[in-house]
Design a protein around this motif. Structure first.
Motif, mmCIF file in Angstrom:
data_model
loop_
_atom_site.group_PDB
_atom_site.id
_atom_site.type_symbol
_atom_site.label_atom_id
_atom_site.label_comp_id
_atom_site.label_asym_id
_atom_site.label_seq_id
_atom_site.Cartn_x
_atom_site.Cartn_y
_atom_site.Cartn_z
ATOM 1 N N ALA A 110 53.699 31.986 38.355
ATOM 2 C CA ALA A 110 52.277 32.267 38.574
ATOM 3 C C ALA A 110 52.077 33.393 39.577
ATOM 4 O O ALA A 110 51.102 34.143 39.489
ATOM 5 N N VAL A 111 52.999 33.532 40.523
ATOM 6 C CA VAL A 111 52.894 34.571 41.554
ATOM 7 C C VAL A 111 53.384 35.914 41.037
ATOM 8 O O VAL A 111 52.822 36.963 41.363
ATOM 9 N N CYS A 112 54.411 35.865 40.222
ATOM 10 C CA CYS A 112 55.026 37.100 39.729
ATOM 11 C C CYS A 112 55.224 37.027 38.211
ATOM 12 O O CYS A 112 56.354 37.024 37.727
ATOM 13 N N PRO A 113 54.126 36.953 37.459
ATOM 14 C CA PRO A 113 54.260 36.910 35.995
ATOM 15 C C PRO A 113 54.825 38.228 35.462
ATOM 16 O O PRO A 113 54.798 39.255 36.139
ATOM 17 N N ASP A 114 55.318 38.175 34.254
ATOM 18 C CA ASP A 114 55.998 39.333 33.675
ATOM 19 C C ASP A 114 55.118 40.575 33.631
ATOM 20 O O ASP A 114 55.610 41.701 33.747
ATOM 21 N N ASP A 115 53.820 40.386 33.460
ATOM 22 C CA ASP A 115 52.946 41.547 33.343
ATOM 23 C C ASP A 115 52.511 42.108 34.688
ATOM 24 O O ASP A 115 51.774 43.093 34.748
ATOM 25 N N ILE A 116 52.973 41.505 35.768
ATOM 26 C CA ILE A 116 52.644 41.972 37.121
ATOM 27 C C ILE A 116 53.870 42.612 37.770
ATOM 28 O O ILE A 116 53.868 43.778 38.144
ATOM 29 N N GLY A 117 54.942 41.844 37.896
ATOM 30 C CA GLY A 117 56.163 42.356 38.510
ATOM 31 C C GLY A 117 56.130 42.236 40.021
ATOM 32 O O GLY A 117 55.063 42.132 40.633
ATOM 33 N N PRO A 118 57.302 42.253 40.654
ATOM 34 C CA PRO A 118 57.390 42.019 42.098
ATOM 35 C C PRO A 118 56.684 43.059 42.948
ATOM 36 O O PRO A 118 56.244 42.769 44.056
ATOM 37 N N GLU A 119 56.549 44.278 42.435
ATOM 38 C CA GLU A 119 55.920 45.323 43.244
ATOM 39 C C GLU A 119 54.421 45.070 43.435
ATOM 40 O O GLU A 119 53.798 45.653 44.332
ATOM 41 N N LYS A 120 53.836 44.195 42.618
ATOM 42 C CA LYS A 120 52.405 43.922 42.728
ATOM 43 C C LYS A 120 52.099 42.532 43.272
ATOM 44 O O LYS A 120 50.964 42.067 43.174
ATOM 45 N N ILE A 121 53.080 41.871 43.844
ATOM 46 C CA ILE A 121 52.804 40.573 44.456
ATOM 47 C C ILE A 121 51.773 40.751 45.572
ATOM 48 O O ILE A 121 51.939 41.586 46.452
ATOM 49 N N GLY A 122 50.709 40.000 45.486
ATOM 50 C CA GLY A 122 49.620 40.112 46.458
ATOM 51 C C GLY A 122 48.482 40.993 46.015
ATOM 52 O O GLY A 122 47.433 41.041 46.668
ATOM 53 N N TRP A 123 48.661 41.682 44.902
ATOM 54 C CA TRP A 123 47.633 42.577 44.364
ATOM 55 C C TRP A 123 46.410 41.781 43.936
ATOM 56 O O TRP A 123 46.518 40.666 43.425
ATOM 57 N N ILE A 124 45.230 42.358 44.138
ATOM 58 C CA ILE A 124 43.989 41.742 43.686
ATOM 59 C C ILE A 124 43.480 42.536 42.490
ATOM 60 O O ILE A 124 43.072 43.691 42.628
ATOM 61 N N ASP A 125 43.533 41.933 41.325
ATOM 62 C CA ASP A 125 43.086 42.569 40.092
ATOM 63 C C ASP A 125 41.557 42.531 40.057
ATOM 64 O O ASP A 125 40.963 41.452 40.042
ATOM 65 N N PRO A 126 40.902 43.692 40.053
ATOM 66 C CA PRO A 126 39.431 43.698 40.056
ATOM 67 C C PRO A 126 38.811 42.888 38.921
ATOM 68 O O PRO A 126 37.826 42.181 39.134
ATOM 69 N N GLU A 127 39.399 42.981 37.728
ATOM 70 C CA GLU A 127 38.827 42.264 36.582
ATOM 71 C C GLU A 127 38.959 40.756 36.750
ATOM 72 O O GLU A 127 38.032 40.002 36.430
ATOM 73 N N GLU A 128 40.108 40.311 37.267
ATOM 74 C CA GLU A 128 40.301 38.871 37.445
ATOM 75 C C GLU A 128 39.443 38.332 38.589
ATOM 76 O O GLU A 128 38.922 37.215 38.514
#
Length: 318
Positions: free
Chosen positions: A264-282
């Motif tokens: 849930a923290v690092c799904p395949d479509d996100i990847g480790p480089e985006k851990i903590g990222w806030i997706d505007p759409e979500e």
């Protein structure tokens, strides 16, 4: 509350982060960062405070008892409506871990089959995703289902006191499997698959504290992101670290929890480089669903409740 940062005799900046529950894999990024010295490397002396059903991370942060909190983004939104200027500065869980789990014998093969059924919820904020799910399928949550107040065990599920139980993918679902059920014995409704998922665990702070301590907050996020990346890359190590932090559950359950939390923290479509990222759409979807299904009174722009600048600064040098 005083926004000035305290320091130790060694010159480290003291910080406290309030979690929403007991030491467990749900929060593995913090514990791994602490165990590996990432906070100290950033000049920080961090105290990780476990939570309980009687502790509100939002209240702790608002009242200046702690500087940082870990909680659901949905909670932050509702507290903001009550006048708390709390902001989400790092979104750890990109996917929702909330499931509705039923026995095959309950006949809940699709969400439409929830009509007329007994649904268990903790009513601690997770109910809004279920409200949205029912709304999607035209099920009246007040008249078409029976709600069951679920406790923090799965006993009501085992004893057939409800038809569909709330279960976190990293916790209660594995408790059911540990209790002798096989996946093929169960039907699982995944909020992400139904596109009614809402943002859950995030790091939040008071806006004025963040502005007065921008460098300290950036350091904390940088160290914690490293902790989450390590935890997701080696969930067995993370499980052992969480178990050492507090034996709230068995070692095997901690290992299972960390393995699921990583998804849930690092799904395949996100990847480790985006851990903590806030997706505007979500983030905006969480607000829109929350407004439609009674969490919020007013639909606001997500930018009022998030500040990505600290996470961006923490990850900029990579």
């Amino acid at each position: 509350a005083d926004t000035a940062a305290e320091t130790t005799d060694d010159g480290l900046t003291k910080l406290s982060v309030q979690l929403s529950w007991l030491p467990q894999g749900e929060f593995m990024g913090y514990y791994v960062a602490q165990a590996k010295g990432y906070y100290e490397d950033e000049g920080l002396d961090v105290e990780i405070l476990p939570g309980s059903s009687d502790v509100s991370p939002a209240e702790q942060v608002e009242n200046g008892v702690v500087q940082l909190g870990n909680g659901f983004y949905t909670d932050i939104l509702s507290y903001r409506e009550a006048g708390y200027d709390l902001v989400n500065v790092a979104q750890w869980y990109q996917d929702s871990p909330l499931y509705l789990v039923s026995k095959k014998s309950a006949g809940i093969n699709t969400p439409a089959d929830l009509k007329g059924k007994r649904i268990g919820s903790w009513f601690g904020g997770q109910q809004y995703e279920i409200y949205a799910l029912l709304g999607k399928y035209g099920i009246d949550r007040d008249n078409d289902v029976e709600w069951v107040q679920q406790d923090f065990t799965m006993d009501a599920f085992y004893n057939d006191q409800l038809d569909a139980a709330s279960a976190m993918s990293y916790n209660e679902y594995h408790l059911v499997l540990d209790n002798g059920y096989a996946p093929e014995d169960l039907n699982v409704i995944n909020m992400n698959d139904e596109d009614v998922n809402m943002y859950e665990d995030c790091l939040f702070v008071k806006r004025d504290w963040a502005e007065a301590n921008a460098d300290t907050l950036t350091k904390f996020i940088r160290a914690t992101v490293k902790g989450w990346r390590d935890a997701c890359a080696d969930t067995e190590e993370a499980g052992n670290i969480c178990w050492e932090a507090g034996q709230s559950v068995s070692l095997q359950h901690q290992l299972d929890m960390c393995a699921e939390a990583a998804k849930a923290v690092c799904p395949d479509d996100i990847g480790p480089e985006k851990i903590g990222w806030i997706d505007p759409e979500e983030a905006q979807k969480t607000i829109d669903l929350g407004c439609e299904y009674t969490l919020l009174n007013e639909k606001v722009d997500y930018t009022e409740s998030v500040d990505t600048s600290y996470w961006e600064a923490a990850t900029a040098e990579e």
